[in-house]
Enzyme design. Structure first.
Site, short mmCIF file in Angstrom:
data_model
loop_
_atom_site.label_atom_id
_atom_site.label_comp_id
_atom_site.label_asym_id
_atom_site.label_seq_id
_atom_site.Cartn_x
_atom_site.Cartn_y
_atom_site.Cartn_z
N HIS A 19 0.82 -1.22 0.00
CA HIS A 19 0.00 0.00 0.00
C HIS A 19 0.85 1.27 0.00
O HIS A 19 0.51 2.26 0.66
CB HIS A 19 -0.95 0.01 1.21
N ASP B 51 -0.47 -5.22 6.07
CA ASP B 51 -1.41 -6.15 5.45
C ASP B 51 -1.24 -6.21 3.94
O ASP B 51 -0.65 -5.33 3.33
CB ASP B 51 -2.85 -5.71 5.77
N GLU B 52 -1.77 -7.27 3.37
CA GLU B 52 -1.94 -7.42 1.92
C GLU B 52 -0.65 -7.13 1.14
O GLU B 52 -0.65 -6.36 0.18
CB GLU B 52 -3.07 -6.53 1.40
N VAL B 53 0.41 -7.76 1.52
CA VAL B 53 1.67 -7.57 0.80
C VAL B 53 1.73 -8.58 -0.36
O VAL B 53 1.67 -9.79 -0.16
CB VAL B 53 2.88 -7.76 1.73
#
Length: 787
Positions: A520, A580-582
């Protein structure tokens, strides 16, 4: 106009000496009562249903509009209050108001705005209407200067009143035109002719006849009845004269019937006085609350906030001083510049809200250890609020503000109430995403206001993300100048951030920023070279970039510098680091990253590489004496993080997040729950019910594990949300989660019982300018008017 035999008692005004006018004392008396008359007329027409005043109902007496109006006039004339010739205009209201009962609205905009010019206007009008001097032979009493001829005074009364009503007809029209916007209304008689047409249209919405002249016409019709002139005649002659006059049986019948359409019955008045207003608007529901049927009128002119003598906080406490001013406006939204309706049922008495705080710290910020408990006792003439800290006092003031309500006549009351209250969870947060859509500062401030109404206490500011980097850094200005949507208009300056933090502080709300990495971060790379990982296509760079490059020492030097600045700007002890969400795709493609993986012995497990990065970032914030919050992914990847790290669960259906709650708390970490409160997801119908039925501690685990659930937060992600739809999408749906996080779970287990309370609270939000969307079919007494 018929003459009536006049009463023989009381002080009589001598008008024999006047040729084309009347004595100043009589003139003042007429004018005073005329002003009282019109003021009460305005009040009563608004207070009671207009159609009932003018309605030509069918009954055995067959009363017409004039009879109904006659009763209205009779009612007005009970408002008389004598004053001497020496009293000044400014003192009239002071002398009159305390003596009135049902007509307590005397000290009104009309009384204050009709200037001395009314005397000249009235004299001129009476002269043109043929006011005559006394012609009859004076009696012995008249020769002594103590009396005037009955015929002369009675005739003059007719002219006086007709002339007065002619003027008041114009005043009435202008008042309707100006009263809503001018305080006090500036009455200009010369304007009235031009304004009458507009007034007719405006008043037509209020009066069933759709004609403002109708009301005045009805008033004048009253004086064609037998008792009207005598009543006014007697009033002028003797201020102490009785207002009850003999009536024929026919008139009595008509009056009794007309009363049914003008004034509430005695039973209705008793019900009005004894009506119990449930505390539907106290949201979230206090831990313990009891109310009685006793209720007390509250007047904005007579309400005062004060510090108890033994309170550790006193005048000068920034948090409470500001709260007193803020909550006065919230309690009395109609009160502007000292105007408002008076209570005709009972004379309001002074009411004091006394605040006692044990810990007088007023200059700091709320934190994770803040005590928000309070007790509130409301009785006759006072509300006593006790709290350990100013933050608890704020919560108590919010509850008190919601306890005050308006009845059907827009008069303010509060019931006798006892409250003992404290939050169930310490952390009650709301996330706003200002990267996917920029939210102007006023929109954020308005959200903070609404958060305080629902007793949220943490603003999770997801300030940057892939789409944009609006935070303006002092040390790294290129982050926003190159990463924001616009480098000048779509950024948050240091001043903006301080404004948000201070606004939140005064409402007992913490501000926790989130700088999410290593994923992100696409917007970060635009202003910070070599921060992101270069993606490869085969053996050559593709020109695209992935997550932060965790293999370079320069990465950690930059992050250390940025977080040092951030922690100096944001005073809260928590800092959200994301995690998160790597997406590992880019890391896998980069030969330098693969070489680093081999060197570190990570093999092909890229979760270990993320763990390596997050462990370093958490250590940086720990060195800055900050507690880290990370998304659950960091725990799921078995990363080694300090035990004081707070993990936030954002994934899964109830079965999934309950299992995650069990695993994280079993490992000894504190946890926040947000998975069931992603309210950026919308669906048709009352989806607030889903948020309301969440049970944050309903998972398999020991009591000690469940104590590690420190709270939760509502998340409003910004893919489809900006300033145009943020507020209605948030509220009142977020309030459902707020009650779950504050109130006792057993006492708030019923969604059906919560519905009318939340519906009422939604109307409170609307009244306070928050565009809260409706829960279902219905209405609010005061609809949103901010458009």
């Amino acid at each position: 106009m018929q003459n009536q035999e006049e009463p023989e008692t009381g002080e009589i005004v001598d008008t024999n000496k006047f040729e084309t006018s009347i004595p100043e004392s009589t003139l003042k008396n007429v004018s005073l009562h005329a002003k009282i008359f019109v003021d009460e007329l305005l009040f009563q027409v608004d207070l009671f249903t207009k159609s009932e005043v003018l309605e030509n109902t069918q009954s055995e007496c067959s009363p017409d509009a004039s009879v109904t109006a006659e009763l209205l006039v009779d009612h007005m004339l009970t408002c008389k209050s004598p004053f001497t010739e020496s009293q000044t205009h400014s003192s009239v209201s002071q002398e009159v108001e305390p003596t009135l009962s049902v007509c307590s609205a005397v000290a009104s905009p009309l009384l204050n705005s009709v200037t001395d010019g009314i005397w000249e206007q009235l004299l001129s009008s009476m002269s043109s209407n043929g006011l005559k001097e006394t012609q009859s032979e004076p009696s012995d009493r008249e020769k002594s200067g103590s009396h005037v001829s009955e015929e002369s005074l009675s005739s003059n009364v007719s002219i006086i009143y007709t002339s007065t009503m002619s003027l008041l007809r114009d005043f009435f029209a202008v008042y309707q035109q100006k009263a809503a916007t001018v305080d006090p209304p500036e009455i200009d008689v010369g304007e009235t002719k031009d304004l009458l047409a507009t007034s007719s249209s405006n008043l037509g919405k209020e009066v069933s006849s759709n004609n403002p002249d109708k009301l005045i016409e009805i008033i004048l019709l009253d004086f064609s009845t037998s008792s009207g002139p005598a009543k006014l005649d007697g009033m002028l002659r003797d201020p102490e004269a009785p207002t009850e006059w003999p009536e024929t049986e026919s008139e009595k019948c008509k009056h009794e019937e007309a009363k049914k359409h003008l004034l509430p019955s005695q039973d209705a008045q008793n019900q009005h006085l004894q009506k119990v207003e449930q505390a539907y608007a106290v949201w979230p529901l206090p831990q313990q609350m009891s109310q009685s049927t006793d209720r007390y009128p509250i007047s904005p002119q007579l309400l005062a906030f004060s510090y108890a003598r033994d309170s550790a906080a006193q005048s000068g406490c920034s948090v409470l001083d500001a709260a007193f001013e803020r909550y006065f406006s919230l309690i009395f939204p109609d009160f502007v510049g000292g105007t408002g309706l008076s209570n005709i049922w009972s004379e309001p008495k002074p009411f004091t809200v006394s605040v006692k705080v044990k810990n007088g710290e007023c200059d700091g910020y709320p934190d994770e250890g803040s005590n928000e408990s309070y007790s509130l006792s409301v009785s006759a003439g006072q509300a006593v609020l006790k709290a350990e800290s100013v933050w608890g006092a704020l919560r108590g003031l919010e509850s008190f503000s919601q306890l005050v309500y308006q009845d059907d006549y827009n008069l303010y009351f509060v019931n006798k109430t006892e409250i003992e209250d404290f939050p169930r969870f310490k952390f009650r947060g709301l996330l706003l995403d200002t990267s996917r859509h920029y939210l102007p500062v006023p929109v954020i401030l308005k959200t903070l206001d609404a958060m305080a109404y629902s007793k949220f206490n943490v603003f999770h500011w997801h300030i940057v993300d892939d789409p944009s980097f609006p935070y303006q850094s002092r040390n790294y200005p290129d982050l926003s100048s190159k990463g924001a949507f616009h480098p000048m208009t779509h950024i948050y300056t240091q001043s903006d951030v301080r404004r948000v933090i201070n606004h939140a502080r005064l409402r007992g709300i913490r501000v926790v920023p989130e700088f999410d990495s290593p994923g992100h971060t696409q917007s970060w790379g635009k202003g910070q070279p070599d921060l992101l990982t270069s993606c490869y296509k085969g053996e050559v760079p593709s020109g695209t970039f992935g997550p932060v490059n965790p293999t370079l020492s320069s990465t950690y030097q930059f992050m250390s510098g940025l977080f040092k600045e951030v922690t100096s700007v944001f005073p809260d002890s928590y800092l959200h680091l994301g995690g998160d969400e790597v997406d590992f795709t880019c890391w896998r493609s980069n030969p330098n990253v693969r070489a680093f993986m081999a060197k570190m012995g990570f093999g092909s497990d890229y979760t270990k590489l993320e763990s390596y990065y997050m462990e370093n970032i958490v250590n940086i914030t720990a060195a800055l004496n900050k507690t880290s919050i990370v998304w659950q992914d960091v725990f799921d990847y078995r990363e080694r993080i300090p035990m004081d790290t707070v993990l936030e669960i954002w994934k899964g259906v109830p079965a999934d997040y309950r299992a995650e709650l069990g695993r994280i708390t079993l490992a000894g970490y504190r946890v926040l729950l947000s998975a069931p409160w992603y309210i950026n997801h919308i669906s048709y119908g009352q989806d607030w019910r889903n948020a309301y039925t969440v049970q944050p501690q309903n998972f398999s685990g020991t009591d000690q594990q469940k104590k590690l659930v420190i709270g939760g937060e509502v998340c409003m992600w910004g893919e489809y949300v900006d300033a145009t739809n943020l507020t209605p999408r948030l509220w009142p749906r977020a309030s459902a989660a707020a009650e779950r996080l504050w109130s006792d779970e057993e006492k708030t287990s019923s969604v059906d019982k919560a519905f009318p309370r939340l519906e009422d609270f939604r109307c409170t939000l609307i009244r306070r300018g928050i565009q809260a969307e409706p829960l279902f079919v219905g209405h609010c007494k005061h609809e949103y008017s901010g458009l």
